[in-house]
Design a protein around this motif. Structure first.
Motif, mmCIF file in Angstrom:
data_model
loop_
_atom_site.group_PDB
_atom_site.id
_atom_site.type_symbol
_atom_site.label_atom_id
_atom_site.label_comp_id
_atom_site.label_asym_id
_atom_site.label_seq_id
_atom_site.Cartn_x
_atom_site.Cartn_y
_atom_site.Cartn_z
ATOM 1 N N TYR A 194 6.303 3.110 -5.672
ATOM 2 C CA TYR A 194 6.275 1.841 -4.635
ATOM 3 C C TYR A 194 6.462 0.658 -5.118
ATOM 4 O O TYR A 194 6.489 0.328 -6.426
ATOM 5 C CB TYR A 194 4.759 2.024 -3.956
ATOM 6 N N PRO B 191 -0.384 3.726 -1.089
ATOM 7 C CA PRO B 191 -0.414 2.586 -0.056
ATOM 8 C C PRO B 191 -1.681 2.350 0.458
ATOM 9 O O PRO B 191 -2.442 3.558 0.704
ATOM 10 C CB PRO B 191 0.676 2.982 0.977
ATOM 11 N N GLY C 55 2.018 -6.332 -2.009
ATOM 12 C CA GLY C 55 2.803 -5.551 -2.059
ATOM 13 C C GLY C 55 4.249 -5.577 -2.473
ATOM 14 O O GLY C 55 5.253 -4.806 -2.418
#
Length: 444
Positions: A316, A323, A346
């Protein structure tokens, strides 16, 4: 992870995706049987299709079990029957469809109890076949949401809380020239089109730190972007003329205010959300108007997942951790994109934000196989779509489940499509001066 732990994870994934499917089809029979748009299937077709797919791959192919309903295989073959034709098929009614998928699932759990996940067979190894059906059902759930949005049926507007946005900050981030490894050879549930991992050498470029927002897109409209053929490819201008599009799908204007319809609710367009429901042609025209372009698929993946310090790809943008609500907007928590800048944790190694979740992002690339590609477990998942008909989308939307997103995941669709939860960000090639400058990644 032990085999027992993996089986528990698979069982939980199967339960979660089925709960989601049943939630989206908890409606009157008429709503489930009706075709709300020729672009989409009746909802009950999707419901029975995921069960038939599960029966084919888990029960028959991996489990060696005698077919339960072979007479319906043709009805639910997505490659034989275009969506517009599916209402004319003798599809199962809502009650029969629910009974069918429940019966399949019970047997699937029996197979899961006894299957050897260390088997050399790639269909069974590491539970690939279960990952296949879990991701497949989540993808159909997102399709169901798109159908419900087109139907304008109320009741699915979830107003879950999302983090606030962060105005300001650099508009672009810099990605230096160099090689990176694209695709994967290690993620056990990755699809065939994500494989094999291979090295790609890219020149330096800039990519938007955030997706293009509603306010920025409205400025394109105000500047006459839909009326000026300079910004459109010939094919895009032809589509624009034929479709009559003057704004993203579901947008209307009343005076100085833009409004949108979201699952049956009419509301002002939030200026600080990523724009969605735009076609590739619209995204490309905006990028040209802005003096930029859409990123290639390789540029998008490098900016999203490559770690230049470690010299390896991340699962990711932020790393390999799964997540969570503080990292990305996924899983239909709020039925809308989060405000721009909502997820600084993120960010990718280069400083690009909100690359996973929010909207599927159009890229400038056609859907093509990677060097050394091999179909598995069937050609119709990827191979039959390769060519110059479908444009690649990346990243996953707010409606995508974490089980079906990662930096290497590839989506594709016709460039005219707008009913999907699609948006974009822009890129531009670095000048020779910029390319040679010692710019810190993530700083504009």
């Amino acid at each position: 992870m032990t085999e027992l732990d993996l089986k528990e994870r698979i069982a939980a994934g199967l339960a979660a995706v089925r709960d989601r499917s049943l939630t989206y089809t908890d409606a009157e029979d008429d709503i489930l049987l009706r075709q709300h748009s020729t672009l989409m299937s009746p909802l009950v077709w999707d419901l029975a299709h995921v069960g038939n797919y599960e029966e084919l791959w888990v029960l028959r192919e991996a489990g060696g079990i005698t077919p339960l309903r072979p007479e319906i295989d043709d009805i639910y073959d997505a490659f034989k029957h275009p969506r517009k034709d599916r209402p004319s098929l003798p599809i199962l009614g809502p009650r029969e469809a629910r009974e069918y998928i429940s019966g399949v699932r019970g047997r699937v759990l029996d197979v899961l109890d006894t299957i050897d996940l260390d088997a050399p067979d790639p269909l069974r190894r590491a539970g690939f076949v279960f990952g296949l059906v879990i991701q497949h059902e989540h993808q159909h759930d997102e399709t169901m949401l798109a159908t419900l949005q087109l139907s304008r049926q109320p009741g699915l507007v979830r107003d879950g809380e999302l983090p606030p946005g962060r105005p300001g900050g650099p508009e672009e981030v810099f990605v230096p020239a160099g090689r990176f490894q694209m695709g994967t050879g290690t993620l056990p549930w990755a699809y065939d089109n994500e494989r094999p991992a291979h090295w790609v050498d890219l020149p330096a470029y800039w990519i938007d730190r955030l997706p293009v927002g509603n306010a920025a897109y409205a400025a394109f409209i105000e500047a006459g972007g839909y009326d000026d053929p300079r910004w459109w490819t010939p094919e895009g201008w032809r589509w624009h003329q034929e479709s009559g599009a003057t704004a993203p799908l579901f947008w209307t204007r009343d005076g100085d205010t833009w409004w949108r319809v979201r699952f049956g609710r009419t509301e002002p367009v939030p200026p600080d959300e990523p724009v969605q429901h735009v076609s590739w042609y619209e995204a490309d025209a905006y990028a040209r108007w802005a003096g930029k372009r859409l990123p290639t698929e390789a540029e998008w993946e490098k900016a999203c997942g490559w770690d230049p310090v470690a010299g390896r790809a991340r699962t990711y943008p932020w790393g390999d951790a799964d997540p969570d609500p503080g990292l990305a907007n996924l899983g239909h928590r709020a039925a809308r994109p989060a405000p721009l800048g909502a997820y600084p944790r993120g960010a990718s190694a280069y400083g690009a934000e909100q690359m996973i979740g929010e909207v599927w992002e159009w890229t400038g690339s056609w859907f093509q196989p990677y060097p050394g590609f091999r179909s598995f477990p069937y050609k119709e998942y990827s191979e039959v779509f390769f060519g110059q008909e479908y444009r690649v989308l990346r990243g996953g939307s707010w409606a995508a489940d974490p089980a079906a997103v990662r930096t290497t995941f590839r989506n594709w669709d016709y460039p005219i499509r707008r009913q999907i939860f699609s948006g974009f960000r822009c890129a531009r090639s670095a000048t020779p001066e910029e390319a040679g400058a010692p710019i810190t990644p993530g700083r504009a």
